[in-house]
Design an enzyme around this catalytic site. Structure first.
Site, PDB file in Angstrom:
ATOM      1  N   ASN A 139      35.444  23.474   8.383  1.00  0.00           N
ATOM      2  CA  ASN A 139      35.323  22.018   8.461  1.00  0.00           C
ATOM      3  C   ASN A 139      33.923  21.693   8.951  1.00  0.00           C
ATOM      4  O   ASN A 139      33.478  22.225   9.977  1.00  0.00           O
ATOM      5  CB  ASN A 139      36.336  21.425   9.443  1.00  0.00           C
ATOM      6  CG  ASN A 139      37.759  21.508   8.948  1.00  0.00           C
ATOM      7  OD1 ASN A 139      38.031  21.968   7.845  1.00  0.00           O
ATOM      8  ND2 ASN A 139      38.701  21.060   9.776  1.00  0.00           N
ATOM      9  N   HIS A 166      52.093   6.669  22.626  1.00  0.00           N
ATOM     10  CA  HIS A 166      53.061   5.711  23.167  1.00  0.00           C
ATOM     11  C   HIS A 166      52.812   5.433  24.647  1.00  0.00           C
ATOM     12  O   HIS A 166      52.975   4.312  25.121  1.00  0.00           O
ATOM     13  CB  HIS A 166      54.486   6.240  22.974  1.00  0.00           C
ATOM     14  CG  HIS A 166      54.903   6.312  21.535  1.00  0.00           C
ATOM     15  ND1 HIS A 166      55.949   7.095  21.096  1.00  0.00           N
ATOM     16  CD2 HIS A 166      54.404   5.710  20.428  1.00  0.00           C
ATOM     17  CE1 HIS A 166      56.072   6.956  19.782  1.00  0.00           C
ATOM     18  NE2 HIS A 166      55.150   6.127  19.362  1.00  0.00           N
ATOM     19  N   GLU A 178      37.301  20.647   5.075  1.00  0.00           N
ATOM     20  CA  GLU A 178      37.050  19.238   5.370  1.00  0.00           C
ATOM     21  C   GLU A 178      35.551  18.964   5.330  1.00  0.00           C
ATOM     22  O   GLU A 178      34.761  19.695   5.925  1.00  0.00           O
ATOM     23  CB  GLU A 178      37.555  18.838   6.765  1.00  0.00           C
ATOM     24  CG  GLU A 178      39.052  18.839   6.955  1.00  0.00           C
ATOM     25  CD  GLU A 178      39.451  18.364   8.351  1.00  0.00           C
ATOM     26  OE1 GLU A 178      38.649  17.627   8.986  1.00  0.00           O
ATOM     27  OE2 GLU A 178      40.541  18.717   8.805  1.00  0.00           O
ATOM     28  N   HIS A 222      48.085  21.224  13.064  1.00  0.00           N
ATOM     29  CA  HIS A 222      46.928  20.335  13.126  1.00  0.00           C
ATOM     30  C   HIS A 222      47.085  19.432  14.353  1.00  0.00           C
ATOM     31  O   HIS A 222      47.227  18.212  14.237  1.00  0.00           O
ATOM     32  CB  HIS A 222      46.832  19.518  11.838  1.00  0.00           C
ATOM     33  CG  HIS A 222      45.490  18.874  11.617  1.00  0.00           C
ATOM     34  ND1 HIS A 222      44.725  19.102  10.493  1.00  0.00           N
ATOM     35  CD2 HIS A 222      44.769  18.003  12.375  1.00  0.00           C
ATOM     36  CE1 HIS A 222      43.608  18.392  10.558  1.00  0.00           C
ATOM     37  NE2 HIS A 222      43.609  17.720  11.707  1.00  0.00           N
ATOM     38  N   ARG A 245      45.084  20.106   0.620  1.00  0.00           N
ATOM     39  CA  ARG A 245      45.303  20.691   1.936  1.00  0.00           C
ATOM     40  C   ARG A 245      46.001  19.650   2.819  1.00  0.00           C
ATOM     41  O   ARG A 245      45.480  18.558   3.038  1.00  0.00           O
ATOM     42  CB  ARG A 245      43.957  21.104   2.540  1.00  0.00           C
ATOM     43  CG  ARG A 245      44.050  21.729   3.932  1.00  0.00           C
ATOM     44  CD  ARG A 245      43.935  20.690   5.029  1.00  0.00           C
ATOM     45  NE  ARG A 245      43.904  21.264   6.345  1.00  0.00           N
ATOM     46  CZ  ARG A 245      43.075  20.882   7.313  1.00  0.00           C
ATOM     47  NH1 ARG A 245      42.228  19.906   7.122  1.00  0.00           N
ATOM     48  NH2 ARG A 245      43.112  21.452   8.492  1.00  0.00           N
ATOM     49  N   ASN A 279      44.140  24.389  13.108  1.00  0.00           N
ATOM     50  CA  ASN A 279      42.994  23.567  12.733  1.00  0.00           C
ATOM     51  C   ASN A 279      42.076  23.289  13.922  1.00  0.00           C
ATOM     52  O   ASN A 279      42.513  22.802  14.954  1.00  0.00           O
ATOM     53  CB  ASN A 279      43.477  22.229  12.167  1.00  0.00           C
ATOM     54  CG  ASN A 279      42.326  21.345  11.722  1.00  0.00           C
ATOM     55  OD1 ASN A 279      41.729  21.581  10.680  1.00  0.00           O
ATOM     56  ND2 ASN A 279      42.007  20.327  12.508  1.00  0.00           N
ATOM     57  N   GLU A 280      40.817  23.619  13.764  1.00  0.00           N
ATOM     58  CA  GLU A 280      39.735  23.268  14.686  1.00  0.00           C
ATOM     59  C   GLU A 280      40.023  23.623  16.149  1.00  0.00           C
ATOM     60  O   GLU A 280      40.127  22.737  17.016  1.00  0.00           O
ATOM     61  CB  GLU A 280      39.396  21.777  14.548  1.00  0.00           C
ATOM     62  CG  GLU A 280      38.872  21.416  13.167  1.00  0.00           C
ATOM     63  CD  GLU A 280      38.366  19.991  13.065  1.00  0.00           C
ATOM     64  OE1 GLU A 280      38.647  19.184  13.979  1.00  0.00           O
ATOM     65  OE2 GLU A 280      37.695  19.665  12.063  1.00  0.00           O
ATOM     66  N   TYR A 333      30.948  18.313   9.255  1.00  0.00           N
ATOM     67  CA  TYR A 333      30.601  16.909   9.063  1.00  0.00           C
ATOM     68  C   TYR A 333      29.144  16.606   9.368  1.00  0.00           C
ATOM     69  O   TYR A 333      28.523  15.819   8.689  1.00  0.00           O
ATOM     70  CB  TYR A 333      31.488  16.020   9.941  1.00  0.00           C
ATOM     71  CG  TYR A 333      32.931  15.991   9.516  1.00  0.00           C
ATOM     72  CD1 TYR A 333      33.396  15.026   8.630  1.00  0.00           C
ATOM     73  CD2 TYR A 333      33.840  16.935   9.988  1.00  0.00           C
ATOM     74  CE1 TYR A 333      34.727  14.998   8.224  1.00  0.00           C
ATOM     75  CE2 TYR A 333      35.171  16.919   9.594  1.00  0.00           C
ATOM     76  CZ  TYR A 333      35.606  15.950   8.713  1.00  0.00           C
ATOM     77  OH  TYR A 333      36.922  15.935   8.306  1.00  0.00           O
TER      78      TYR A 333
END
Length: 495
Positions: free
Chosen positions: A324, A61, A391, A144, A99, A188-189, A326
């Site tokens: 995770n 925002h 992931e 997360h 998940r 997460n991560e 990629y």
């Protein structure tokens, strides 16, 4: 160029209506298939049902100029209202688990545990019930990236009080949701949080990223021990932390040391304190950061120290290895210049091979062999733990005929199966990121990772399954993967 690197992917497809025409690889018995999402990226309802403001609510925002398309997660996929439709997509696909993450401020609007929002709890209880009623196991991530905005004003993960605040939140979650959840994921991560948000995004530098991780590891361990001592006996679940680990391939075949150092400073930064037999940060991290800190004029190492008691408290605080993954990097050792700190404080430079195929996000290169090498490294390093891929996925610019996504998933799953069958890696489950196209943080809605397309210009957020969903459904049904080419069914009417 490294001679064994993956340098291309086929984009040809065989469409079949029944059975495989090629030789196939079979998945292990009891292997679990799933998909993943996160709360801020899909839920919407940002100020509905008693929810408080998260750091991502405030950030998007106040800084729409820092999001590629100026967007936010105020509505996103509107899964806050459409969760039953999402569960039906999961059921149709045939997944074993889903998940998803919880919004901290939907449950504790002020962030503190003295105000508990029953409406928020009921949303997650209803979602969990809907999943279980449809035969789908919930994998629940506590955090997360979307902590309460007020805590970021107070320093966020650079403030040690985050350990207490998130632990109080976790206890509420275990008490209220734990009876129907068998798999919890804490944070997460962490590497992305500490590198991308504090060190780079907020421009706080190296000291912030190391203090951030120090607090995250203490928080994870405390949450684990709360579950272990207060809830495990009755709830009989398991709990882990989600690590993000890139693969590493040597730019020069003679530079194997660069691969190990890269691994230790990224994956091992989180994994070594938890999964190694000794605990604590990797030795190479401690020595090189201490040397570099001294040369840069610091009075002590900017990598905080764990007391012997904390080393033991953190060690072993995971029931399985959540990964995770990629993409991968080419890595090379940067020679030390006498009298100067190590390059980037750890002495390894990362790059990409220009021949590697690209995804839509700038950082995503298609390097399947890197996935296998990473699984082998984790297994060798930590005595072959059970691994869940939480992931893995491919981002593109949209479209229902997402053949490049199918090729990516096929090639990565093939390397995963090779790691299982030929290298003894104990991979127990695999989740595609993501179920839905969703808000992808600083790149907004310009890239989609979903197996299902979402029309973000439609107030109803209409979902349309992509070819990749049908392909993945076929893999799950047959529990087999073609060796050479990805196969998908010609008839898409059933999705």
């Amino acid at each position: 160029m490294v001679d064994y690197l993956f340098v291309g992917i086929t984009i040809s497809f065989i469409f079949v209506t029944h059975g495989f025409t090629n030789d196939t690889l079979s998945f292990p018995e009891n292997f679990l298939f799933g998909t993943s999402t996160s709360a801020y990226q899909i839920e919407g309802g940002w100020n509905e049902g008693g929810k408080g403001e998260s750091v991502w609510d405030r950030w998007t925002h106040e800084h729409p100029d820092l999001i590629r398309d100026g967007s936010n997660g105020d509505v996103a996929c509107d899964s806050y209202h459409k969760y039953k439709e999402d569960v039906q997509l999961l059921k149709n696909m045939g997944v074993d688990f889903y998940r998803f993450s919880l919004s901290w401020t939907r449950i504790l609007p002020t962030g503190y545990d003295n105000v508990v929002n029953q409406e928020g709890l009921d949303y997650y209880k209803n979602l969990i019930k809907e999943l279980l009623d449809n035969g789908i196991e919930p994998f629940v991530t506590l955090y997360h990236w979307d902590h309460p905005a007020v805590f970021e004003i107070m320093g966020g993960w650079t403030n040690e009080m985050m350990v207490e605040w998130i632990s109080d939140y976790a206890r509420v979650v275990f008490k209220e949701l734990g009876p129907n959840v068998k798999y919890f994921l804490t944070i997460n991560e962490p590497v992305v949080i500490c590198n991308n948000w504090y060190s780079e995004g907020k421009k706080l530098g190296y000291p912030a990223k190391y203090s951030c991780m120090h607090n995250i590891l203490k928080a994870h361990a405390k949450i684990y021990h709360i579950y272990d001592t207060e809830f495990r006996e009755q709830q009989q679940g398991q709990i882990s932390i989600v690590l993000d680990c890139a693969g590493a391939l040597p730019k020069s075949l003679s530079d194997a040391a660069a691969v190990d150092t890269f691994f230790q400073f990224h994956c091992g930064w989180v994994a070594h304190p938890i999964f190694s037999t000794t605990g604590d940060y990797p030795a190479v991290m401690k020595s090189r950061i201490a040397e570099s800190s001294k040369l840069d004029g610091f009075s002590r190492s900017i990598l905080p120290e764990f007391s012997p008691e904390l080393v033991q408290y953190i060690k072993g605080t995971s029931d399985f290895f959540s990964l995770n993954h990629y993409s991968s990097k080419l890595v090379e050792t940067v020679p030390r210049v006498p009298g100067h700190a190590w390059y980037d404080y750890f002495g390894v430079k990362a790059s990409v091979d220009p021949s590697w195929p690209k995804g839509a996000p700038d950082w995503l290169r298609v390097v399947p062999i890197g996935f296998r090498e990473l699984l082998k490294k984790i297994s060798n390093e930590y005595d072959y733990p059970s691994i869940f891929i939480i992931e893995n996925g491919f981002g593109d610019r949209g479209g229902i005929f997402d053949h490049l996504r199918i090729t990516y998933l096929h090639s990565y799953m093939k390397e995963m199966l090779s790691a299982i069958q030929e290298n003894g890696c104990k991979v127990k489950g695999y989740a595609v990121w993501s179920l839905l196209d969703s808000f992808e943080w600083d790149i907004g809605y310009t890239v989609g990772f979903g197996l299902v397309s979402v029309n973000f210009t439609d107030p109803n957020r209409t979902r349309t399954p992509k070819h990749s969903m049908n392909w993945f459904k076929h893999v799950i049904e047959t529990k087999q993967l073609s060796i050479d080419e990805p196969l998908i069914q010609a008839n898409h009417s059933n999705v």
